[in-house]
Design a protein around this motif. Sequence first.
Motif, mmCIF file in Angstrom:
data_model
loop_
_atom_site.group_PDB
_atom_site.id
_atom_site.type_symbol
_atom_site.label_atom_id
_atom_site.label_comp_id
_atom_site.label_asym_id
_atom_site.label_seq_id
_atom_site.Cartn_x
_atom_site.Cartn_y
_atom_site.Cartn_z
ATOM 1 N N ARG A 159 0.657 -1.214 -0.174
ATOM 2 C CA ARG A 159 0.083 0.120 -0.001
ATOM 3 C C ARG A 159 0.840 1.192 0.163
ATOM 4 O O ARG A 159 1.934 1.276 0.604
ATOM 5 N N GLN A 160 0.294 2.386 -0.411
ATOM 6 C CA GLN A 160 1.107 3.623 -0.508
ATOM 7 C C GLN A 160 0.134 4.556 0.272
ATOM 8 O O GLN A 160 -1.070 4.724 -0.042
ATOM 9 N N ALA A 161 0.880 5.224 1.072
ATOM 10 C CA ALA A 161 0.009 6.102 1.969
ATOM 11 C C ALA A 161 -0.252 7.544 1.163
ATOM 12 O O ALA A 161 0.286 7.821 0.242
ATOM 13 N N PRO A 162 -1.352 8.069 1.795
ATOM 14 C CA PRO A 162 -1.548 9.619 1.002
ATOM 15 C C PRO A 162 -0.462 10.514 0.962
ATOM 16 O O PRO A 162 0.487 10.478 2.018
ATOM 17 N N GLY A 163 -0.647 11.370 0.262
ATOM 18 C CA GLY A 163 0.568 12.214 -0.005
ATOM 19 C C GLY A 163 0.905 12.768 -1.428
ATOM 20 O O GLY A 163 0.209 12.251 -2.436
ATOM 21 N N CYS A 164 1.788 13.462 -1.642
ATOM 22 C CA CYS A 164 1.932 14.150 -3.078
ATOM 23 C C CYS A 164 2.433 13.386 -4.082
ATOM 24 O O CYS A 164 2.030 13.531 -5.177
ATOM 25 N N GLU A 165 2.953 12.146 -3.550
ATOM 26 C CA GLU A 165 3.424 11.110 -4.687
ATOM 27 C C GLU A 165 2.623 9.864 -4.587
ATOM 28 O O GLU A 165 2.760 9.087 -5.422
ATOM 29 N N ASN A 166 1.655 9.867 -3.910
ATOM 30 C CA ASN A 166 0.499 8.804 -4.148
ATOM 31 C C ASN A 166 0.023 8.494 -5.636
ATOM 32 O O ASN A 166 -0.176 9.697 -6.178
ATOM 33 N N ALA A 167 0.145 7.502 -6.240
ATOM 34 C CA ALA A 167 -0.375 7.047 -7.577
ATOM 35 C C ALA A 167 -1.815 7.762 -7.830
ATOM 36 O O ALA A 167 -1.931 7.939 -9.008
ATOM 37 N N LEU A 168 -2.543 7.785 -6.717
ATOM 38 C CA LEU A 168 -4.138 8.170 -7.102
ATOM 39 C C LEU A 168 -4.218 9.655 -6.779
ATOM 40 O O LEU A 168 -5.262 10.005 -7.366
ATOM 41 N N GLY A 169 -3.177 10.299 -6.456
ATOM 42 C CA GLY A 169 -3.244 11.786 -6.466
ATOM 43 C C GLY A 169 -4.087 12.212 -5.232
ATOM 44 O O GLY A 169 -4.067 11.366 -4.231
ATOM 45 N N ASN A 170 -4.704 13.235 -5.442
ATOM 46 C CA ASN A 170 -5.680 13.863 -4.238
ATOM 47 C C ASN A 170 -7.146 13.086 -4.134
ATOM 48 O O ASN A 170 -7.673 13.356 -3.124
ATOM 49 N N VAL A 171 -7.615 12.500 -5.273
ATOM 50 C CA VAL A 171 -8.952 12.179 -4.930
ATOM 51 C C VAL A 171 -8.937 10.905 -6.196
ATOM 52 O O VAL A 171 -8.501 10.821 -7.194
ATOM 53 N N VAL A 172 -9.979 10.031 -5.585
ATOM 54 C CA VAL A 172 -10.174 8.764 -6.672
ATOM 55 C C VAL A 172 -11.763 8.621 -6.410
ATOM 56 O O VAL A 172 -12.218 8.849 -5.729
ATOM 57 N N PHE A 173 -12.110 8.709 -7.614
ATOM 58 C CA PHE A 173 -13.840 8.185 -7.783
ATOM 59 C C PHE A 173 -14.229 6.779 -8.120
ATOM 60 O O PHE A 173 -13.704 6.085 -8.972
ATOM 61 N N ARG A 174 -14.985 6.206 -7.038
ATOM 62 C CA ARG A 174 -15.029 4.686 -7.038
ATOM 63 C C ARG A 174 -16.438 4.309 -7.731
ATOM 64 O O ARG A 174 -17.546 5.033 -7.583
ATOM 65 N N PHE A 175 -16.326 3.086 -8.381
ATOM 66 C CA PHE A 175 -17.476 2.766 -9.297
ATOM 67 C C PHE A 175 -17.331 1.228 -8.977
ATOM 68 O O PHE A 175 -16.306 0.823 -9.491
ATOM 69 N N ALA A 176 -18.288 0.461 -9.021
ATOM 70 C CA ALA A 176 -18.301 -0.974 -9.097
ATOM 71 C C ALA A 176 -17.942 -1.682 -10.583
ATOM 72 O O ALA A 176 -18.567 -0.896 -11.510
#
Length: 502
Positions: free
Chosen positions: A374-391
């Motif tokens: 896992r990668q913790a939140p932060g500036c270098e996180n691969a998902l950036g600042n927000v992720v939109f979830r959908f099944a």
Amino acid sequence: MNTFSTLAIVRRCLALGLAVALPWCSSAPNDQPAATGPPGREVPGIHQPIAQEVPVAALIAALLDTSAAGSARAADARRGLQAGPEVRALFGPACAPVWTTADSLTATASAAWQQLRRAAEFGLPADYVPAALADLRDSLALPAAPDRRAGQRARLEIQLSDAVLRLMRDLHRGRLHPRDEPARDRAGAKWQPVTELRAALSRGSVVAAMRSGQPTNREYRALQRALAQWLARPVPADSAAPYQARFEQAGVALERWRWEAWAPTAEYIFINLPAYELQVVAHDSVRRRHRVIIGKPETPTPTLSSVIRYFTLAPDWHVPHSIATKEILPRLRENPGYLTLNNLTLYDERGRWRDPFSVRWGAVSAAHFPYAIRQAPGCENALGNVVFRFANPYSVYLHDTPTRQFFERPVRALSHGCIRLAEPLALAAYLLRREGRPVQLPSEAECARQPTPRDVRLTRPLPLFVRYATCVAEGGQLRFFPDVYHRDERVRRALFGAAAKP
């Protein structure tokens, strides 16, 4: 003579290619012998057989009869019918002609004929009026014996019905029926082409009926209209090959839309992969546009339908197993410190933290990888600042990215399959405003410093459609995109043949 014997004679004559005329005669009384006389002379008081043309309905019935062929499919193949069951259902037991008069097409048939000749406006091959069908129509204007004319009309009735019903079916479900995309009916009552055509014949609205089964979503409608307008323009003599290639590209896009079971909603998000673009569509208008980065050709983004129900601010990233084993594991074998350098943390199967230096990585394989990263939140996180979830069954999502400079590239097939989004917080704000909620989102800097992921649930989830279309309509004009995943050629060849595409 009963109906059975009439059809038997008609079938026999048709099989032999003979003109058909049946004798209808009165029989002598049972108590009197039949009178005879010398050949060529009438016997006074005795009615002679009168040759009378076979009614067109009887000929239609004989042509549609499948009993002698052993199976309906074999009978249809012999007659060259591609919509045989629908044609039989259209005529029913009466088999009365619907398209012809004694020497011409009806006005309704002429309108249907013109629609068949305009199949290209729907991105379909122009083969719904073959030469044999045109010859049958033209034959009605030539002198012919009544029995021969009846045979011409019967064949024309059946062949024209087959062409009309085939076009209706192709516009509804698509001309091709991919094995991995079974034909489906759209939401609501099942669409029945024969029912539509029968009703249209009675009220004189056949052309509308022929077009009635098409997809109703905005993207298909706009593309079909734009293609029809594009085809109406003159083609320079030296541009025939590129022109045909563009037409076929638009035809492939329209065909894919016809495979859909998409019942459009008032509002939705539409992502077109070859265009590298996300659109927010509301009431037939594009309200927002965002650039996107999609999967590489070797890890393509799948097409899918889902619903965005929430988004996560300052998300952590659970590294997919495929990325962990294919990309991170080789680096760990060289340097276990790779995880710390990239803000990644290692966990075992029970969710306990593990020191990457305590693992013998040379003994770990992709087939046996009992770890989670896992990668913790932060500036270098691969998902950036927000992720939109959908099944979805593919474990893909829509998210921010720290490598935003890639959005300036014209070709943006760069990801492992997920969709990276430009200006993602602006989309999050839009989702909140459409619900009438106050927009209280952190700035990008605040979001990057936020240590704990936070889910924001939507009270009005928004449908999401990810599709693959290398041709679309914008402002009534056709726009073309490169076939980034090389998916068009197989469909193009099936629709239009093997001619090389420029």
